[in-house]
Design a protein around this motif. Structure first.
Motif, mmCIF file in Angstrom:
data_model
loop_
_atom_site.group_PDB
_atom_site.id
_atom_site.type_symbol
_atom_site.label_atom_id
_atom_site.label_comp_id
_atom_site.label_asym_id
_atom_site.label_seq_id
_atom_site.Cartn_x
_atom_site.Cartn_y
_atom_site.Cartn_z
ATOM 1 N N LEU A 1 0.828 -1.201 0.000
ATOM 2 C CA LEU A 1 0.000 0.000 0.000
ATOM 3 C C LEU A 1 0.866 1.255 0.000
ATOM 4 O O LEU A 1 0.598 2.209 -0.736
ATOM 5 C CB LEU A 1 -0.920 -0.010 1.219
ATOM 6 N N PHE A 2 1.919 1.231 0.809
ATOM 7 C CA PHE A 2 2.819 2.379 0.864
ATOM 8 C C PHE A 2 3.527 2.566 -0.470
ATOM 9 O O PHE A 2 3.740 3.700 -0.922
ATOM 10 C CB PHE A 2 3.832 2.181 1.985
ATOM 11 N N ALA A 3 3.898 1.467 -1.130
ATOM 12 C CA ALA A 3 4.538 1.560 -2.442
ATOM 13 C C ALA A 3 3.596 2.186 -3.458
ATOM 14 O O ALA A 3 4.014 3.007 -4.297
ATOM 15 C CB ALA A 3 4.988 0.174 -2.904
ATOM 16 N N LEU A 4 2.316 1.826 -3.393
ATOM 17 C CA LEU A 4 1.338 2.417 -4.307
ATOM 18 C C LEU A 4 1.168 3.909 -4.053
ATOM 19 O O LEU A 4 1.012 4.704 -4.990
ATOM 20 C CB LEU A 4 -0.005 1.688 -4.159
ATOM 21 N N VAL A 5 1.206 4.288 -2.783
ATOM 22 C CA VAL A 5 1.084 5.710 -2.446
ATOM 23 C C VAL A 5 2.262 6.497 -3.018
ATOM 24 O O VAL A 5 2.094 7.576 -3.599
ATOM 25 C CB VAL A 5 0.995 5.895 -0.913
ATOM 26 N N ILE A 6 3.469 5.966 -2.874
ATOM 27 C CA ILE A 6 4.652 6.656 -3.414
ATOM 28 C C ILE A 6 4.565 6.736 -4.926
ATOM 29 O O ILE A 6 4.898 7.768 -5.533
ATOM 30 C CB ILE A 6 5.945 5.930 -2.991
ATOM 31 N N ALA A 7 4.117 5.650 -5.566
ATOM 32 C CA ALA A 7 3.982 5.663 -7.020
ATOM 33 C C ALA A 7 2.977 6.726 -7.462
ATOM 34 O O ALA A 7 3.201 7.433 -8.458
ATOM 35 C CB ALA A 7 3.548 4.282 -7.511
ATOM 36 N N PHE A 8 1.884 6.855 -6.727
ATOM 37 C CA PHE A 8 0.890 7.892 -7.041
ATOM 38 C C PHE A 8 1.487 9.288 -6.891
ATOM 39 O O PHE A 8 1.272 10.165 -7.740
ATOM 40 C CB PHE A 8 -0.324 7.729 -6.123
ATOM 41 N N LEU A 9 2.250 9.511 -5.822
ATOM 42 C CA LEU A 9 2.884 10.804 -5.620
ATOM 43 C C LEU A 9 3.887 11.116 -6.729
ATOM 44 O O LEU A 9 3.997 12.264 -7.177
ATOM 45 C CB LEU A 9 3.586 10.838 -4.255
ATOM 46 N N CYS A 10 4.602 10.099 -7.181
ATOM 47 C CA CYS A 10 5.551 10.296 -8.288
ATOM 48 C C CYS A 10 4.822 10.728 -9.554
ATOM 49 O O CYS A 10 5.275 11.640 -10.270
ATOM 50 C CB CYS A 10 6.345 9.022 -8.536
ATOM 51 N N CYS A 11 3.693 10.094 -9.845
ATOM 52 C CA CYS A 11 2.916 10.465 -11.036
ATOM 53 C C CYS A 11 2.390 11.894 -10.918
ATOM 54 O O CYS A 11 2.421 12.660 -11.888
ATOM 55 C CB CYS A 11 1.750 9.484 -11.218
ATOM 56 N N ALA A 12 1.925 12.257 -9.709
ATOM 57 C CA ALA A 12 1.411 13.617 -9.510
ATOM 58 C C ALA A 12 2.515 14.653 -9.681
ATOM 59 O O ALA A 12 2.311 15.702 -10.310
ATOM 60 C CB ALA A 12 0.784 13.730 -8.126
ATOM 61 N N LEU A 13 3.694 14.365 -9.151
ATOM 62 C CA LEU A 13 4.809 15.295 -9.292
ATOM 63 C C LEU A 13 5.254 15.409 -10.744
ATOM 64 O O LEU A 13 5.624 16.493 -11.212
ATOM 65 C CB LEU A 13 5.985 14.846 -8.422
ATOM 66 N N TYR A 14 5.223 14.297 -11.457
ATOM 67 C CA TYR A 14 5.643 14.314 -12.862
ATOM 68 C C TYR A 14 4.746 15.241 -13.686
ATOM 69 O O TYR A 14 5.212 15.930 -14.600
ATOM 70 C CB TYR A 14 5.609 12.897 -13.429
ATOM 71 N N LEU A 15 3.463 15.265 -13.351
ATOM 72 C CA LEU A 15 2.512 16.107 -14.084
ATOM 73 C C LEU A 15 2.512 17.555 -13.604
ATOM 74 O O LEU A 15 1.955 18.432 -14.273
ATOM 75 C CB LEU A 15 1.109 15.515 -13.954
ATOM 76 N N LEU A 16 3.133 17.807 -12.452
ATOM 77 C CA LEU A 16 3.145 19.159 -11.885
ATOM 78 C C LEU A 16 4.117 20.052 -12.653
ATOM 79 O O LEU A 16 5.208 19.625 -13.038
ATOM 80 C CB LEU A 16 3.565 19.081 -10.415
ATOM 81 N N ASP A 17 3.726 21.298 -12.878
ATOM 82 C CA ASP A 17 4.594 22.253 -13.564
ATOM 83 C C ASP A 17 4.518 23.598 -12.849
ATOM 84 O O ASP A 17 3.576 24.349 -13.001
ATOM 85 C CB ASP A 17 4.174 22.408 -15.029
ATOM 86 N N LEU A 18 5.547 23.894 -12.038
ATOM 87 C CA LEU A 18 5.618 25.153 -11.303
ATOM 88 C C LEU A 18 6.665 26.101 -11.873
ATOM 89 O O LEU A 18 6.902 27.170 -11.308
ATOM 90 C CB LEU A 18 5.951 24.888 -9.824
ATOM 91 N N SER A 19 7.299 25.723 -12.959
ATOM 92 C CA SER A 19 8.382 26.530 -13.510
ATOM 93 C C SER A 19 7.883 27.919 -13.876
ATOM 94 O O SER A 19 6.873 28.055 -14.578
ATOM 95 C CB SER A 19 8.976 25.853 -14.745
ATOM 96 N N PRO A 20 8.580 28.974 -13.410
ATOM 97 C CA PRO A 20 8.125 30.335 -13.720
ATOM 98 C C PRO A 20 8.433 30.757 -15.147
ATOM 99 O O PRO A 20 7.838 31.713 -15.649
ATOM 100 C CB PRO A 20 8.922 31.186 -12.724
ATOM 101 N N ALA A 21 9.366 30.072 -15.789
ATOM 102 C CA ALA A 21 9.752 30.448 -17.148
ATOM 103 C C ALA A 21 8.922 29.657 -18.150
ATOM 104 O O ALA A 21 8.636 28.467 -17.943
ATOM 105 C CB ALA A 21 11.240 30.166 -17.381
#
Length: 380
Positions: free
Chosen positions: A13-33
Motif C-alpha cells: 500500500l505504501f509503495a502504491l502511495v509513493i507511485a501515485f505521488l511520483c505520477c502527480a509530481l511528474y505532471l506538476l509544472d511550477l516553472s516560472p519560465a
C-alpha cells in the motif's frame, strides 16, 4: 486464497502511495519560465563530416563543424539533412563528432522536410535508461518489496528536487525554510518506506531531522563567519544574469549543504534505528539505559567509517581543481583560504557534524520509543 500478512499488505500500500505521488509530481509544472521553443528531437547517424571551418589552437577547437546525418526515428525517419555543431572552445561543453557515431539532433520541419538542425550531443538516453533498469532490477532482486519502495523513493526524491524545490526557488521562496520542508518530506517518505510505518521508521525520521537541523544551524553560522556567499557555486553568477536578480544565492548555498548531507544522515539514522529494533526484539526486557548504551556502541562503530563519506564524495568531484593547484605549485595556505575551497571545507565538515550527532540523536529517540515491550505483530 490466504490473505496477505498485514505488514506485507501495508508495504504494498505504501509503495502504491509513493507511485501515485511520483505520477502527480511528474505532471506538476511550477516553472516560472515559459517552455523554451524547441523543435523535434531524433537520434541521427553521422554519415559525413566537414571540419574545414574548424579552428584548432593546441587542444581547443572553435567555430563550426558541419555534419551530414540520417534521422533514425521521428516523423522524418530515414531522411538526411545537414547539421551544424557549434564549437565554443570550452572542452566541458563541446563535443567533436566522427562519421558513424549516433547523436541527438534538434530540428524543425517545413513542408514535411527537416531543416535548421543542431547537434545536441552524443545520444546517451538509451544507456541511461538501461542503467536505471539494471539498478531497479538489482535493488528489487536483493531487497524484494523493500527494494521496490527504495526505487520509488529514489524517483520521488529526484522529482521533488526537479518539480518542487528548483521551481520554488526561482519563484522567490526562501531557500532555507523551503529546503528544510522538502528535506522533511523526503526524509518522511524515504524512512517510512524503507523502515516501515512503525517505531523504527519514526526513530529514523526523528533522528535524521535532528541531524539535518543541526547541520542547517551550523551552516548558517559558519557561512557568515567565513564570509562566504552563494556565488562560489558554478553557474550561480550566470543564473543572476539570466534575469533572476533577487535570488538569495547565499541561502541557496546553505540549503545545498544540509540537503547534500541529508542522504548520508538518513543512512546512518536507519542503521542505528534498525540496530535498536533488533536489540529490542532479541532482548525485550532490556532496560532503557542499557538499550541506549547498546545503540550508542553501534553508532560509534558506524561513525568510524561514515566520517570519511562526505570527504571522499565531495573532494573526488574536485580532483581536477586540486591537480591544477598542485601543478601550479600553490602553497597550502593559499589553497585552503580560497573562497571556493573554503566553501567545500565548510560543506564537508558541517555535513559531518550532522553525521556524527545523528547517531546519539537516533539512539536516544529509539530508546524511548522502545521503552515498553514490543507487542506481537509490530516488532518490525
Amino acid at each position: 486464497m490466504k490473505p496477505l500478512p498485514f505488514v506485507l499488505s501495508r508495504d504494498w500500500l505504501f509503495a502504491l502511495v509513493i507511485a501515485f505521488l511520483c505520477c502527480a509530481l511528474y505532471l506538476l509544472d511550477l516553472s516560472p519560465a515559459p517552455p523554451a521553443e524547441t523543435g523535434l528531437h531524433s537520434r541521427a547517424l553521422v554519415t559525413a563530416v566537414d571540419n574545414s571551418q574548424v579552428r584548432v589552437n593546441l587542444i581547443v577547437k572553435t567555430e563550426d563543424q558541419f555534419l551530414r546525418v540520417r534521422l533514425l526515428d521521428g516523423p522524418c525517419e530515414g531522411q538526411e539533412l545537414d547539421v551544424t555543431n557549434i564549437l565554443t572552445g570550452k572542452m566541458e561543453l563541446d563535443e567533436f563528432y566522427e562519421k558513424g557515431q549516433v547523436i541527438l539532433v534538434e530540428y524543425g520541419v517545413q513542408n514535411g522536410k527537416p531543416k535548421n538542425a543542431m547537434a545536441r550531443g552524443y545520444y546517451r538516453l538509451d544507456l541511461q535508461l538501461l542503467l536505471i533498469g539494471i539498478f531497479v532490477a538489482l535493488l528489487i532482486a536483493v531487497a524484494g518489496v523493500t527494494g521496490l519502495k527504495a526505487s520509488l523513493s529514489f524517483v520521488f526524491a529526484a522529482l521533488v528536487l526537479w518539480k518542487l524545490f528548483f521551481p520554488l526557488l526561482l519563484l522567490g521562496y526562501p531557500p532555507i525554510p523551503t529546503g528544510l520542508a522538502l528535506v522533511a518530506l523526503l526524509t518522511l517518505v524515504i524512512t517510512l518506506s524503507v523502515g516501515g510505518l512503525n517505531r523504527r521508521g519514526i526513530a529514523t525520521f526523528t533522528g535524521s531531522m535532528l541531524g539535518v537541523l543541526l547541520t542547517c544551524g551550523l551552516a548558517v553560522w559558519f557561512t557568515d563567519a567565513l564570509h562566504l556567499h552563494g556565488a562560489v557555486r558554478p553557474f550561480a553568477e550566470t543564473l543572476l544574469y539570466s534575469g533572476y536578480y533577487d535570488l538569495r544565492l547565499t541561502d541557496i548555498f546553505i540549503a545545498s549543504i544540509f540537503i547534500a548531507s541529508s542522504g548520508a544522515v538518513m543512512d546512518l539514522a536507519m542503521d542505528i534505528a534498525a540496530s535498536m529494533d533488533e536489540i529490542k526484539r532479541k532482548h525485550p526486557d532490556i532496560g532503557l539505559v542499557e538499550h541506549l548504551t547498546s545503540g550508542l556502541r553501534v553508532g560509534r562503530a558506524v561513525i568510524g567509517t561514515m566520517t570519511t563519506t562526505l570527504l571522499l564524495a565531495y573532494s573526488s568531484s574536485h580532483i581536477a581543481m586540486f591537480l591544477l593547484f598542485m601543478a601550479k605549485g600553490l602553497p597550502g595556505v593559499n589553497i585552503l583560504n580560497a573562497p571556493f575551497v573554503a566553501a567545500e571545507v565548510l560543506n564537508i565538515l558541517v555535513g559531518s557534524f550532522g553525521l556524527i550527532t545523528v547517531a546519539p540523536f537516533t539512539a536516544l529517540v529509539a530508546a524511548f520509543l522502545y521503552r515498553a515491550s514490543l507487542r506481537a505483530g509490530i516488532s518490525r
